[in-house]
Design an enzyme around this catalytic site. Sequence first.
Site, PDB file in Angstrom:
ATOM      1  N   GLY A 186     -15.786  21.954  -1.159  1.00  0.00           N
ATOM      2  CA  GLY A 186     -15.200  22.627  -2.313  1.00  0.00           C
ATOM      3  C   GLY A 186     -16.252  23.247  -3.210  1.00  0.00           C
ATOM      4  O   GLY A 186     -17.263  23.783  -2.742  1.00  0.00           O
ATOM      5  N   CYS A 187     -16.039  23.121  -4.509  1.00  0.00           N
ATOM      6  CA  CYS A 187     -16.890  23.811  -5.486  1.00  0.00           C
ATOM      7  C   CYS A 187     -18.356  23.370  -5.427  1.00  0.00           C
ATOM      8  O   CYS A 187     -19.242  24.104  -5.852  1.00  0.00           O
ATOM      9  CB  CYS A 187     -16.366  23.579  -6.896  1.00  0.00           C
ATOM     10  N   VAL A 188     -18.611  22.181  -4.924  1.00  0.00           N
ATOM     11  CA  VAL A 188     -19.994  21.693  -4.916  1.00  0.00           C
ATOM     12  C   VAL A 188     -20.810  22.308  -3.763  1.00  0.00           C
ATOM     13  O   VAL A 188     -22.031  22.186  -3.712  1.00  0.00           O
ATOM     14  CB  VAL A 188     -20.017  20.141  -4.829  1.00  0.00           C
ATOM     15  N   ALA A 189     -20.135  22.989  -2.846  1.00  0.00           N
ATOM     16  CA  ALA A 189     -20.797  23.378  -1.591  1.00  0.00           C
ATOM     17  C   ALA A 189     -21.882  24.444  -1.758  1.00  0.00           C
ATOM     18  O   ALA A 189     -22.772  24.541  -0.914  1.00  0.00           O
ATOM     19  CB  ALA A 189     -19.759  23.855  -0.573  1.00  0.00           C
ATOM     20  N   MET A 216     -20.091  20.417  -9.116  1.00  0.00           N
ATOM     21  CA  MET A 216     -19.287  19.241  -8.777  1.00  0.00           C
ATOM     22  C   MET A 216     -18.143  19.676  -7.880  1.00  0.00           C
ATOM     23  O   MET A 216     -17.727  20.840  -7.924  1.00  0.00           O
ATOM     24  CB  MET A 216     -18.732  18.596 -10.037  1.00  0.00           C
TER      25      MET A 216
END
Lengths: 93, 360
Positions: free
Chosen positions: B147-150, B347
């Site tokens: 998700g957004c942390v990638a 995160m």
Amino acid sequence: MAERELEVMTEIHRIVTEELEWKGAVEPSQDLVRDLQLDSLGLTVLAVGLENRFRIRLSEEDAQGVRTVGDLAKLVAQRVAAPVEPRPEEALP
Amino acid sequence: MLSASGQDRSPFIRAVGRALPPHYASQEQLIAAFRELWATRHFNLERLEDLHRAVQVGGRHLALPLEAYPSLLTFQQRNDAWIRSATELGEAVVRQALDAAELTPGEVDHVFFVTVTGIATPSIDARLANRMRFREDFKRTPLFGLGCVAGAAGVARAADYLRGFPEHTALVIAVELCSLTLQREDLSIPNIIASGLFGDGAACAVLRGAAAPGARGPRVVASRSVFYPDTERVMGWDVVDTGFKVVLSAKVPGLVKDHIRGNVDGFLAQHGLKRGDIRHWVAHTGGPKVLEAFEEALELAPSTLERSWASLREVGNLSSASVLFVLGETLESVRAQPGDWGVMMAMGPGFGAEMVLLRW
């Protein structure tokens, strides 16, 4: 508790258990934030669910006086009994 | 970070390409498009409009024209559109990034492809290889689900790899087409908020090992992953017959406030640094409350996350690509000077965080 408030209580119970995955009891004396652990998103989901079920509008100002489940049931019941004036666009055919 | 022989093996970030799909819709255009749909279930539409405006996004770039979305009804239709658009946008952003890095596709040794908005086998990196003619021995690491942390985690994992292969070049390609995950029939509040916040975009970071000829740019000195136990329902997907149904709780800002300060301070202390030593904070544009939580927890001056705020306003939350957009703008800024320290942080579902220490 008036019949309308009981109806609102039933709907509050449905929303918090079905949509917000709350596992415990739901009582009028419970604090929405402290006891039911509703965060800002949870409170919004609850407000929207009640607005949809009872065809009413709840505002930020309304929220000022609401702390417990019972406060909310009372407010919604009052709003159903005495709806606010429709907005001009809604008064049109 | 030094090797046993005393050489600094910290890889370089040579360039970051950014690409947005061509179809733009302002937030008001999107609200107008959603309004009729919302009215099929919801009574107080003004509340929903306020939720869309509260995310402080001015508009979004979309993979498809706005009018094309209602006809996407099945997972297959959405995902087929995702594969087509992800390949197009992926190629554009990789070509842009390689041009900026003065490299050719034949010089790429490893591709880390990250996404959470669609699935493909062969993965998009293989499709890009056919279009762009990467070498037959290039390595592929597709990463789905972070998700957004990638974006930050992809850079961290690529840097880990390049410490072992210091003569190599790696790409971190993030392609996120959030609009193609939207479940129109899901009229839940989390989905309505998500439909106001997330946009489409792609980014490609070019990283070069310490021994690669001509490598330059800020260096990835170190990284730290943090996993928060028992937070599986904070963010994610429920996979349903029609695709990815968003799981989104309001706990994210609270997690940031509770943890990020200790996480960052501990990470920096390992390298003899304090927050005051960091000149560039490259923060994922999670949303207004997440950025405010970063500012509060890390006691950052009001303008410190200016680029993240601007990116959020201009294009919305692009999931894993967002932090790379902010990184790319920081790289191209005249304000970044040799010797400056930077921290990239994001995160995502798990729930978890990734911090990357940069030095110009």
